[in-house]
Design a protein around this motif. Structure first.
Motif, PDB file in Angstrom:
ATOM      1  N   LEU A   1     100.644 122.832  35.195  1.00 38.60           N
ATOM      2  CA  LEU A   1     101.994 122.797  35.463  1.00 38.60           C
ATOM      3  C   LEU A   1     102.196 123.965  36.324  1.00 38.60           C
ATOM      4  O   LEU A   1     103.219 123.826  37.351  1.00 38.60           O
TER       5      LEU A   1
ATOM      6  N   LEU B   1      97.308 115.405  34.637  1.00 39.26           N
ATOM      7  CA  LEU B   1      98.255 116.778  34.201  1.00 39.26           C
ATOM      8  C   LEU B   1      97.725 116.740  32.546  1.00 39.26           C
ATOM      9  O   LEU B   1      97.926 117.925  32.396  1.00 39.26           O
ATOM     10  N   GLU B   2      97.517 115.832  32.012  1.00 41.67           N
ATOM     11  CA  GLU B   2      97.448 116.003  30.669  1.00 41.67           C
ATOM     12  C   GLU B   2      96.144 116.962  30.430  1.00 41.67           C
ATOM     13  O   GLU B   2      96.077 118.057  29.588  1.00 41.67           O
TER      14      GLU B   2
ATOM     15  N   GLY C   1      97.084 120.765  31.501  1.00 41.30           N
ATOM     16  CA  GLY C   1      98.101 121.465  30.657  1.00 41.30           C
ATOM     17  C   GLY C   1      98.751 122.441  31.313  1.00 41.30           C
ATOM     18  O   GLY C   1      99.216 122.198  32.500  1.00 41.30           O
ATOM     19  N   TYR C   2      99.180 123.685  30.614  1.00 46.32           N
ATOM     20  CA  TYR C   2      99.863 124.411  31.237  1.00 46.32           C
ATOM     21  C   TYR C   2      99.700 125.119  32.455  1.00 46.32           C
ATOM     22  O   TYR C   2     100.355 125.259  33.564  1.00 46.32           O
TER      23      TYR C   2
ATOM     24  N   PRO D   1      97.006 113.095  42.626  1.00 50.69           N
ATOM     25  CA  PRO D   1      95.792 113.439  41.934  1.00 50.69           C
ATOM     26  C   PRO D   1      96.407 114.387  40.785  1.00 50.69           C
ATOM     27  O   PRO D   1      95.976 114.046  39.529  1.00 50.69           O
ATOM     28  N   TRP D   2      97.045 115.279  40.923  1.00 48.15           N
ATOM     29  CA  TRP D   2      97.510 116.294  40.032  1.00 48.15           C
ATOM     30  C   TRP D   2      98.119 115.349  38.836  1.00 48.15           C
ATOM     31  O   TRP D   2      98.087 115.829  37.819  1.00 48.15           O
ATOM     32  N   ALA D   3      99.287 114.723  39.404  1.00 47.12           N
ATOM     33  CA  ALA D   3      99.974 113.951  38.309  1.00 47.12           C
ATOM     34  C   ALA D   3      98.936 112.974  37.528  1.00 47.12           C
ATOM     35  O   ALA D   3      99.234 112.794  36.247  1.00 47.12           O
ATOM     36  N   THR D   4      97.891 112.679  38.129  1.00 42.91           N
ATOM     37  CA  THR D   4      97.158 111.628  37.006  1.00 42.91           C
ATOM     38  C   THR D   4      96.401 112.389  36.035  1.00 42.91           C
ATOM     39  O   THR D   4      96.011 111.968  35.018  1.00 42.91           O
TER      40      THR D   4
ATOM     41  N   GLY E   1      99.521 108.759  33.416  1.00 43.63           N
ATOM     42  CA  GLY E   1      98.227 109.163  33.443  1.00 43.63           C
ATOM     43  C   GLY E   1      97.232 108.461  34.521  1.00 43.63           C
ATOM     44  O   GLY E   1      96.298 108.657  34.622  1.00 43.63           O
ATOM     45  N   THR E   2      97.854 107.400  35.422  1.00 43.59           N
ATOM     46  CA  THR E   2      97.099 106.832  36.161  1.00 43.59           C
ATOM     47  C   THR E   2      97.721 106.282  37.264  1.00 43.59           C
ATOM     48  O   THR E   2      98.842 106.079  37.273  1.00 43.59           O
ATOM     49  N   MET E   3      97.060 105.886  38.326  1.00 46.06           N
ATOM     50  CA  MET E   3      97.709 105.306  39.534  1.00 46.06           C
ATOM     51  C   MET E   3      97.353 103.766  39.499  1.00 46.06           C
ATOM     52  O   MET E   3      97.983 102.998  40.305  1.00 46.06           O
TER      53      MET E   3
ATOM     54  N   LYS F   1     105.804 116.377  29.692  1.00 39.22           N
ATOM     55  CA  LYS F   1     104.613 115.769  29.303  1.00 39.22           C
ATOM     56  C   LYS F   1     103.444 116.805  28.724  1.00 39.22           C
ATOM     57  O   LYS F   1     102.709 116.386  27.838  1.00 39.22           O
ATOM     58  N   VAL F   2     103.242 118.128  29.084  1.00 43.53           N
ATOM     59  CA  VAL F   2     102.714 118.971  28.814  1.00 43.53           C
ATOM     60  C   VAL F   2     103.395 119.642  27.501  1.00 43.53           C
ATOM     61  O   VAL F   2     102.255 119.625  26.626  1.00 43.53           O
TER      62      VAL F   2
ATOM     63  N   VAL G   1     103.606 108.215  37.432  1.00 40.11           N
ATOM     64  CA  VAL G   1     102.194 108.527  37.357  1.00 40.11           C
ATOM     65  C   VAL G   1     101.842 109.584  36.467  1.00 40.11           C
ATOM     66  O   VAL G   1     100.910 109.572  35.621  1.00 40.11           O
ATOM     67  N   ILE G   2     102.602 110.350  36.212  1.00 36.53           N
ATOM     68  CA  ILE G   2     102.599 111.657  35.257  1.00 36.53           C
ATOM     69  C   ILE G   2     102.430 111.007  33.902  1.00 36.53           C
ATOM     70  O   ILE G   2     101.647 111.298  32.932  1.00 36.53           O
TER      71      ILE G   2
END
Lengths: 390, 254, 345, 121, 166
Positions: D95, D87-88, D91-92, D82-85, C175-177, C342-343, C171-172
């Protein structure tokens, strides 16, 4: 464990005493679980009654007799040659090995000795029975801990050994080939070479089992440190065969108390393992199969020529006396105590079968293990119902 | 008694005649095997002496330990050591064997019913009629095996010393009126099931045994099958089908 | 599919006439294929046997025989059983499988439902089957069944977490579920700027894939995690008292969920209906997409059954230990690593 | 009806029809299968002997601590998704936030581990 | 309900049902004595591989079994369990008696603890002789049973009271 030996024995006795499960009385706490008489893990018709607390076994007790066929009584009304037909069926996996101790006991009483060729062929067939027997154990143990495939390989390769036994004796299972004073027949032509080829296959089978079962981490996790039998306990319960050797006791009837078979003629090794757990029992049996192949390869090269039958009367009457002969059968020590009063039939035959003693340790051993361990421990003790119940 | 087929009777008859003839002529034609047998015994003689020493040493140890409680002993050359003790010394004898002789390995325990079977072999073949006339059996005296005996039931137990490589058979006579003995469980934990088996098969009692239940037979089973006077009822109903004891070889038919 | 045929049927038509029958088939067909191909044939070959040969050519009609046979077997309700729960349990198990299949995308437009929280929904629904198993185990009033049911519950709490946490990595990255979104992000992704084969997450999420497959194996109660059934211990565990058609339902359920989980794994880690070399928006995927997905699914299902017929069984406490002391820390580490990468990248 | 609700309605339709299909199987079987009452057929199976006690004998479930831990971590998973979706976008900051969150949970796991509750029995 | 029982199903359809019963025979995993090993060889040995015939040796519980191979000596202690487990199998069910012991007592014909023939306890469809029978013999027994199932009229089978062996 207690320090002195007598303390230890008292401890064992106490454990044996309260390992008793009264199956008739239902108590409120815990759950009484029956495994058997029909259960996939009991190799037929053994019944294990286990008192559980969750998945932990508080006490477990085997109940046998579902396969009790009354051998000891029946031998009293069979003539000596007829008895071998019966005793074949005690340990039904290594059946030729059952005949040998009885025949040897009768020979001792009659003071005849089989000619060398017969002794060699007996030893060869004895070891073949051992391979036929233990190879199935190697596969079956894996089934009991949950792997389905190895047993198919065991059945596949065991077939080759059975074929060789059949080629000599005419029977895959219950050869009834041994006679007082020798053997029924000689080896067929070309048999020795064919057996050599089969032994090669069995060597591969052992390697396969080592990789597939013994080397598997899950198998090791399931068997290492499970069902540990200390040497003293093993002796006092009369464990024999690989179960005893897996507890670190270096004792093999073939080497130490050999009667009538030609193990002295070959160069071989008795395998022991210091741990005494389920894993070491499997390991010892695997090594023993390899050692049996090793013994056979040496024996096949040196079978002496000569007659296969000593001079014995047509109607066998065994002189009065008592004799006990034990041999190292695939399952352990199998002995026949034959009391003769000079008749056509034995007066009394006491069959000392290996599994009976091997299983008598279970109430002691199964205390405090988990339900899955019952199965792996039972499988590693390796019993055959006919050998327990007789 | 059902009809025995004619041809079977004939074969049995032939077998018997042949056997008798062989018995008569056996002195004549068995010279050669006898010779080899003699040489073989001389070969094994040395071994026998060796084992004898072992057994005798073991017997001496036990005699010393048990201080004259051994009623009788027997050494079958090369085949082991038998001793007989009184029933009150049953447990001490086992203890002595274990401690003095290092017999830690419990081999087996059982009993023998020395009473001659009142039913004979229940075969009713020609040979049975010759050898064991069923009527004679009733008058037959009890004959005991090695180390003799006094009563009908005899307990027997074998223990083995792995360090000394010697096995000892311990026998003890059980009283006729109340066959009971002390359990060996405190000395050999493995005696448990063997004693249960002996109880069930012979109707003996073992004191101080924690759990004398049936081991083999269903709870409602009556009788003790290994007693000599326990009849095999199936044999009453119909005769033994394989009535010919000795199969003639194909060439020997005539 | 619908756009190819230039049809735009109403919602109810789409759902009742097209989607539901296809969806039901999408459960039953893979189940049948898996049973025949893997349970009967592949395993037999592994064990150097032939497997069914008599019913139809190469035993291909064996499955029909099975269904016909089970239909006419008596359906036994033990006197002591809790009849209603006993009867309902197979429904619950199969229902969970049927609901799982709805989120699977088989092409750019060929979806049953395109839920935003697709994978989350799947994780939620998948654990319902354990309730069915627990019901079956309890209602049978049989000790083996009860132990099997309790073990199934223990297994659920041990393996639900690694299963969920393994998905988080995907998911990370995506970026979507949404399942469709996961497929597209794999199809359009790039590996260090090279988009030749897209970015199937098996490459970047192989730890996640490993954990996911282990957890699926446990979720499906296949060896080495088949303690709830544990044939050599508990006879057939929670299935012990089931006979006739209800056993068949459990049987279908077991293999159907193996298929569906393989398909989910195919979507999450192998790009679902997408194959490299074709533009993912191409309509052709609506036709070949289901076949591609089925192919990937069968390949993953083979893994499941390969392990099943090779490995011995864990003990219950070893399973818990493996889950809590190895898989959960590992999956948390995987999440952290994925997040950082990812970040940072 | 919104698309959102409509898609869940589809799911519901799926569920109902799946049930119907399973029911049809059972019904068909009921039509053709025989029913033969026999002495001990409906007795609980227990390897061929009389069942001892009831099948619902109380048994000690040893993993309630596991169950508690499970609930704890499962709730955590709700937050992680929800955090995972997003994350971009975070950012830091996101994280570090999540690192702290997971670290606290891990601390709990390590504590339980050290206390020896992660042991069966 | 129970259309097969009452014979209300048309002939071609019964044929189909018989055929599916014939090719899907789940055999109860239950060995008694020596014969169990030969049965095991028939089930598990690649040389015999009973699965070819559609015999699936999966079930360990009687509830999922279609037929029972009584493989070995039935003792008086075991006989009630044999009967009970047979009864717990769902209908239609079949029994193969394998080996001399199960057929008639075999070498233990005079024993005090052996039941002389399992047919005193449960009805038997096919007897396989031998001590023990070779796996091939068991395979033939199974083929005979399959033929029997194929030509069976279920309405006939269910007519009247259940077969009771006392």
């Amino acid at each position: 464990m207690a320090t002195t030996e007598s303390d230890q024995m008292a401890y064992i006795a106490a454990q044996a005493a309260d390992a008793r499960v009264n199956v008739e009385v239902e108590t409120d706490e815990g759950m009484t679980l029956n495994l058997g008489p029909q259960h996939p893990a009991t190799h037929g018709t053994l019944r294990i009654v286990a008192k559980l607390d969750g998945e932990k076994v508080l006490a477990a007790e085997p109940i046998m007799g579902y396969m009790h066929r009354g051998y000891e009584k029946l031998t009293e009304v069979r003539t000596y040659p007829q008895v071998t037909t019966l005793v074949n069926r005690i340990d039904w996996l290594g059946s030729f090995a059952n005949e040998v101790p009885f025949i040897l006991a009768a020979e001792q009483l009659m003071e005849v000795e089989a000619p060398p060729r017969a002794q060699w062929i007996r030893t060869v067939l004895f070891e073949l029975s051992r391979i036929a027997n233990i190879s199935l154990f190697l596969g079956d143990m894996a089934v009991q801990v949950g792997a389905t495939t190895p047993v198919f390989y065991a059945f596949r390769d065991r077939e080759f050994v059975l074929n060789q036994i059949e080629r000599v004796t005419g029977g895959r299972f219950h050869p009834n080939f041994d006679r007082i004073g020798g053997l029924k027949d000689d080896l067929p032509k070309g048999w020795i070479e064919e057996t050599g080829a089969v032994l090669g296959k069995m060597r591969d089978f052992c390697d396969e089992m080592e990789e597939l079962v013994l080397g598997n981490e899950i198998f090791q996790a399931r068997t290492r440190g499970i069902g540990v039998i200390p040497p003293d306990v093993a002796l006092s319960y009369g464990l024999s065969g690989a179960n005893l050797r897996a507890s670190g006791i270096d004792w093999d009837i073939r080497r130490d108390a050999n009667v009538g078979l030609v193990y002295d003629e070959v160069d071989w090794k008795v395998w022991t393992h210091p741990d005494g757990d389920s894993f070491s029992r499997f390991w010892v049996r695997l090594q023993e199969t390899r050692e049996a192949i090793n013994i056979l390869e040496q024996l096949l090269g040196g079978i002496p020529s000569g007659p296969i039958m000593a001079k014995v009367p047509r109607i066998i009457k065994v002189p009065a006396g008592e004799a006990y002969v034990a041999t190292e059968n695939p399952l352990g020590e199998m002995g026949f105590y034959v009391v003769s009063q000079g008749d056509l039939t034995p007066f009394r035959v006491k069959i000392r079968s290996a599994s009976f003693s091997n299983m008598s340790i279970t109430p002691w051993l199964l205390k405090g293990v988990f339900v899955p361990d019952i199965i792996s421990i039972l499988a590693s003790l390796y019993f055959i119902l006919g050998d327990i119940d007789r | 008694m059902a009809e025995i087929p004619e041809h079977l009777l004939k074969r049995a008859q032939a077998a018997r005649e042949k056997a008798e003839a062989e018995a008569k002529s056996s002195t004549g034609d068995s010279t050669k095997p006898e010779e080899t047998a003699v040489t073989e015994t001389t070969e094994t003689d040395e071994e026998v002496i060796l084992t004898d020493e072992k057994a005798e040493a073991a017997l001496a140890t036990l005699q010393q330990e048990l201080e004259g409680k051994i009623l009788d002993s027997h050494i079958a050359t090369g085949r082991g050591l038998w001793i007989r003790v009184g029933i009150q010394d049953w447990r001490p004898a086992a203890k002595a064997a274990k401690e003095a002789l290092d017999c830690k390995f419990f081999d087996w325990l059982s009993a023998i019913d020395w009473m001659p079977s009142p039913y004979g072999r229940e075969h009713e073949t020609e040979q049975d009629l010759i050898n064991d006339d069923p009527e004679e059996n009733d008058d037959k005296e009890m004959e005991w095996g090695y180390t003799g005996g006094e009563t009908r039931f005899q307990l027997i137990c074998r223990v083995y010393s792995i360090s000394k490589k010697i096995g000892v058979m311990i026998k003890a006579d059980l009283p006729d009126n109340d066959p009971r003995a002390l359990s060996l469980i405190p000395i050999y934990a493995g005696a448990n099931w063997h004693e249960r088996e002996a109880r069930e098969m012979f109707g003996l009692t073992f004191d101080e045994h924690p759990d004398l239940r049936n081991i083999y037979l269903p709870g409602d089973f009556e009788g003790h099958p290994l007693r000599k006077d326990y009849p095999l009822l199936s044999r009453r109903m119909k005769p033994w089908p394989g009535i010919v004891d000795v199969e003639l070889l194909p060439g020997d038919e005539e | 599919m619908t756009s190819i045929l230039a049809l735009d049927p109403a919602w109810w038509q789409q759902t009742f006439l097209i989607k539901v029958p296809i969806g039901l088939l999408a459960v039953l067909l893979p189940a049948g294929t898996i049973v025949y191909l893997y349970l009967f044939k592949a395993v037999s070959f592994m064990q150097s046997r032939l497997g069914p040969m008599e019913a139809g050519p190469y035993g291909s009609m064996q499955l029909l025989a099975e269904v016909g046979k089970w239909l006419q077997k008596e359906d036994i309700f033990p006197t002591k059983a809790d009849k209603f729960v006993f009867a309902a349990a197979p429904f619950v198990v199969l229902m969970s499988t049927f609901l799982l299949v709805v989120i699977l995308p088989a092409g750019p437009d060929a979806t049953f439902v395109n839920l935003d929280v697709g994978i989350y929904f799947a994780m939620a629904v998948s654990s319902v089957s354990v309730i069915g198993i627990l019901m079956a185990g309890w209602a049978s009033a049989n000790k083996y069944s009860l132990l099997g049911g309790i073990r199934a519950a223990g297994q659920l709490i041990a393996y639900e977490l690694p299963l969920i946490l393994a998905v988080v990595g995907v998911v990370i990255q995506a970026g979507t579920m949404n399942m469709q979104g996961i497929v597209l992000s794999q199809a359009e992704g790039e590996i260090f700027g090279w988009g030749g084969i897209g970015n199937p997450f098996i490459l970047t999420q192989f730890i996640g894939f490993f954990i996911f497959m282990v957890a699926v194996q446990a979720e499906l109660t296949q060896a080495p995690f088949d303690m709830p059934v544990a044939e050599s211990e508990l006879v057939t565990g929670y299935l012990t008292e089931y006979s006739g058609i209800r056993f068949l339902l459990f049987f279908i359920g077991e293999f159907a969920s193996a298929g569906v989980f393989s398909a989910i794994a195919a979507v999450l880690f192998f790009g679902g209906w997408y194959v490299p070399g074709i533009d993912p928006t191409n309509d052709i995927f609506n036709v070949i997409g289901p076949l591609i997905l089925a192919g990937k699914m069968m390949a993953i299902a083979f893994l499941i059954f390969w392990f099943r017929f090779t490995f011995p069984r864990f003990r219950e406490d070893q399973l818990q230990r493996l889950a809590w002391k190895f898989l959960i820390p590992l999956s948390l580490a995987n999440i952290a690593l994925t997040g950082v990468l990812k970040v940072v990248l | 009806m919104s698309d959102f609700l409509r898609s869940y309605l589809t799911v519901a339709v799926f569920g109902v029809l799946a049930c119907a299909l399973v029911g049809a199987f059972v019904g068909l079987s009921a039509l053709i299968r025989p029913t033969r009452k026999q002495g001990q057929k409906y007795l609980t199976y227990e390897s061929g002997v009389d069942p001892i006690g009831t099948g619902w004998g109380q048994s000690n479930i040893r993993y309630y601590i596991f169950a508690l831990l499970f609930v704890m971590f499962d709730v955590e998973a709700v937050f992680i998704f929800p955090w995972a979706t997003r994350l971009e976008a975070y950012g830091y900051f996101g994280l570090v936030e999540m690192a702290i969150f997971i670290f606290i949970l891990l601390l709990g796991l390590v504590y339980a581990w050290r206390k020896g509750v992660l042991k069966w029995v | 309900m129970g259309l097969v029982e009452s014979g209300k199903i048309p002939k071609p359809l019964t044929k189909l049902l018989n055929m599916s019963r014939r090719y899907s025979m789940w055999v109860y995993q239950w060995g008694l004595a020596c014969c169990a090993i030969e049965m095991g060889a028939a089930f598990a040995s690649p040389r015999y591989d009973v699965m070819r015939l559609g015999v699936i040796p999966l079930p360990a519980s009687p509830r999922q079994a279609d037929f029972l191979v009584v493989s070995g000596t039935v003792t008086d202690k075991m006989a009630p369990a044999v009967r009970r487990l047979w009864e717990q199998m769902p209908d239609p069910k079949y029994v193969i008696s394998m080996g001399s012991c199960a057929n008639c007592g075999g070498p233990y014909w005079d024993s005090y603890s052996v039941t002389k023939g399992v047919d005193q306890v449960i009805p038997v469809d096919v007897y396989v002789p031998g001590c023990p029978p070779r796996p091939e013999a068991l395979l033939e027994g199974i083929v005979l049973l399959q033929e029997r199932i194929m030509n069976e009229d279920m309405a006939e089978r269910w007519k009247g009271d259940p077969i009771v062996v006392e």
